[in-house]
Scaffold this active site. Structure first.
Site, PDB file in Angstrom:
ATOM      1  N   SER A 143     -29.189  57.702 -47.203  1.00  0.00           N
ATOM      2  CA  SER A 143     -29.917  58.641 -48.050  1.00  0.00           C
ATOM      3  C   SER A 143     -30.534  59.692 -47.141  1.00  0.00           C
ATOM      4  O   SER A 143     -31.339  59.366 -46.266  1.00  0.00           O
ATOM      5  CB  SER A 143     -31.007  57.902 -48.833  1.00  0.00           C
ATOM      6  N   LYS A 199     -25.764  60.210 -49.612  1.00  0.00           N
ATOM      7  CA  LYS A 199     -26.609  60.642 -50.739  1.00  0.00           C
ATOM      8  C   LYS A 199     -27.526  61.754 -50.259  1.00  0.00           C
ATOM      9  O   LYS A 199     -28.241  61.591 -49.267  1.00  0.00           O
ATOM     10  CB  LYS A 199     -27.438  59.470 -51.284  1.00  0.00           C
ATOM     11  N   LYS A 254     -30.720  64.207 -51.163  1.00  0.00           N
ATOM     12  CA  LYS A 254     -31.859  64.466 -52.037  1.00  0.00           C
ATOM     13  C   LYS A 254     -31.798  65.926 -52.502  1.00  0.00           C
ATOM     14  O   LYS A 254     -31.528  66.829 -51.700  1.00  0.00           O
ATOM     15  CB  LYS A 254     -33.172  64.199 -51.300  1.00  0.00           C
ATOM     16  N   ASP A 289     -29.569  62.597 -55.440  1.00  0.00           N
ATOM     17  CA  ASP A 289     -30.732  61.937 -56.037  1.00  0.00           C
ATOM     18  C   ASP A 289     -31.803  62.979 -56.298  1.00  0.00           C
ATOM     19  O   ASP A 289     -32.264  63.658 -55.377  1.00  0.00           O
ATOM     20  CB  ASP A 289     -31.259  60.855 -55.095  1.00  0.00           C
ATOM     21  N   GLU A 337     -28.273  60.709 -59.444  1.00  0.00           N
ATOM     22  CA  GLU A 337     -29.286  59.667 -59.611  1.00  0.00           C
ATOM     23  C   GLU A 337     -30.583  60.237 -60.176  1.00  0.00           C
ATOM     24  O   GLU A 337     -31.102  61.230 -59.674  1.00  0.00           O
ATOM     25  CB  GLU A 337     -29.543  58.998 -58.258  1.00  0.00           C
ATOM     26  N   ASP A 379     -32.618  54.960 -61.799  1.00  0.00           N
ATOM     27  CA  ASP A 379     -33.457  54.286 -60.807  1.00  0.00           C
ATOM     28  C   ASP A 379     -34.782  53.934 -61.473  1.00  0.00           C
ATOM     29  O   ASP A 379     -34.956  52.865 -62.051  1.00  0.00           O
ATOM     30  CB  ASP A 379     -33.637  55.199 -59.594  1.00  0.00           C
ATOM     31  N   LYS A 416     -33.531  48.176 -57.403  1.00  0.00           N
ATOM     32  CA  LYS A 416     -34.518  47.935 -56.352  1.00  0.00           C
ATOM     33  C   LYS A 416     -35.312  46.697 -56.733  1.00  0.00           C
ATOM     34  O   LYS A 416     -35.974  46.667 -57.773  1.00  0.00           O
ATOM     35  CB  LYS A 416     -35.436  49.145 -56.185  1.00  0.00           C
ATOM     36  N   GLY A 453     -33.160  51.837 -51.617  1.00  0.00           N
ATOM     37  CA  GLY A 453     -34.135  51.598 -50.566  1.00  0.00           C
ATOM     38  C   GLY A 453     -35.406  52.381 -50.788  1.00  0.00           C
ATOM     39  O   GLY A 453     -35.425  53.395 -51.489  1.00  0.00           O
TER      40      GLY A 453
END
Length: 375
Positions: free
Chosen positions: A142, A168, A170, A195, A220, A245, A269, A297
């Site tokens: 990430s 991934k 952000k 994400d 995400e 998420d 998670k 994570g």
């Protein structure tokens, strides 16, 4: 549940709060992190200890819980309910807290430490108790928001060369199509995801639709954490699958979300849903819908990372998780054993429980607060 018949007693508990500096500046739509405050719960029983890590933050940015609130709840409510008691299994520990609502991350600290304690008492790896069978799990990375497109591409290249099997990025409004386009042009064949951490609204559907051009595995959590209806509507307006998420805090949430069509993938998670037992239930619900899960994570130390790796050995974890090498984040971890991926695969720690050992010597140098509790 396998391996029943062996009771275990929780005799004492330690709460330790450590502060670990990150090796890099990590930016998301929530803000910037340069360090991580790590709350640990250590349960003791019959010469064995089980350890879990809290993933809540100082401020309620991700979910409602905070570190201060969770520690108060542990001291005043959760620990008094379990200390001095004998339990048949970790689910019985969770049942002892069953009359209390919410606070799943604080509850997870107790439940996860109990799983580690019980597994060590039995001499069995945690993943085996949970029903997992893998010896290694696929992992991705990430990557936080970078200063520009070239910086993003350079960072992606570094991790692709290290063998990671999913990248991934952000994103946030104003920083979405640009880094994705640049990354996809540079790496046409990698598994790429983004994400948003709830940074968008349904009014941004047109902008998010532009991401359909770049063959993303999923987007995400684009919308508000508590809005399944708008996620379902967004899913109808774009081609890229949605991954949930923050919206999924229980197996019941997972069933509602998948039945509504609010997402087709779940980032699972363990702390967010309250522990390993509820994680297995979320896993099973998703599997019944044909929806894959993967393990997200929260910038965990090796303690939380080891729990995540063991959970990821369950069969419906079919996409690479966020459990990348610990050395990406820390100059020195809180555990003695290295957790390092090789060619995008993370070996599952061997040995009883999580298979990792708390580095007490180093922990003492980064501890900000410590307290002990007995029955």
């Amino acid at each position: 549940m396998a391996h029943t018949g062996r009771m275990f007693k929780i005799e004492a508990a330690e709460i330790v709060v450590a502060r670990l500096p990150l090796k890099f500046r990590f930016e998301t739509s929530f803000g910037v992190q340069t360090h991580k405050v790590v709350p640990l719960l250590i349960l003791h029983g019959e010469g064995v200890q089980g350890v879990a890590e809290g993933t809540m933050e100082a401020r309620p940015m991700y979910r409602e819980e905070t570190i201060a609130g969770a520690l108060d709840l542990l001291r005043g409510t959760f620990l008094p309910a379990i200390l001095g008691q004998t339990f048949a299994n970790p689910e019985a520990v969770a049942d002892a807290l069953g009359s209390y609502r919410g606070n799943r991350m604080a509850r997870a600290m107790v439940e996860m430490a109990a799983w580690d304690l019980w597994a060590r008492t039995l001499g069995v790896p945690l993943g085996t108790l949970l029903g997992g069978h893998k010896e290694q799990v696929e992992v991705g990375v990430s990557l936080g928001i970078q200063a520009g497109e070239q910086a993003t591409v350079d960072l992606v290249r570094k991790h692709v060369e290290q063998g990671y099997r999913r990248i991934k990025l952000k994103i946030k409004p104003g920083w979405d199509v640009q880094p994705v386009r640049a990354t996809r042009e540079a790496f046409p064949d990698i598994r790429l995801t983004v994400d948003a951490n709830s940074a968008y609204t349904l009014a941004d559907a047109g902008r998010l639709r532009q991401l359909d051009e770049y063959d993303l595995t999923y987007i995400e959590q684009p919308l508000a954490w508590d809005d399944l209806v708008d996620h379902a509507e967004l899913a109808r307006r774009i081609r890229t699958p949605l991954c949930l998420d923050e919206s999924v805090a229980s197996a019941a949430d997972a069933r509602k979300a998948l039945a509504l069509g609010a997402g087709g993938v779940i980032n699972l998670k363990v702390a967010r849903v309250g522990g390993h037992a509820e994680s297995r239930r979320v896993h099973d619900v998703a599997q019944s819908f044909g929806a894959p899960v993967w393990c997200g994570g929260m910038l965990e130390s090796g303690i939380g990372r080891a729990h995540n790796i063991h959970l990821s050995t369950l069969p419906n974890f079919r996409l690479p998780g966020d459990t990348s090498s610990a050395s990406r984040y820390w100059e020195r971890d809180l555990i003695q054993e290295p957790l390092e991926a090789v060619d995008g695969l993370m070996p599952v720690p061997q040995g009883p429980g999580t298979g990792v050992t708390l580095d007490r010597e180093f922990l003492a140098t980064v501890t900000e607060a410590q307290e002990e509790h007995r029955a």
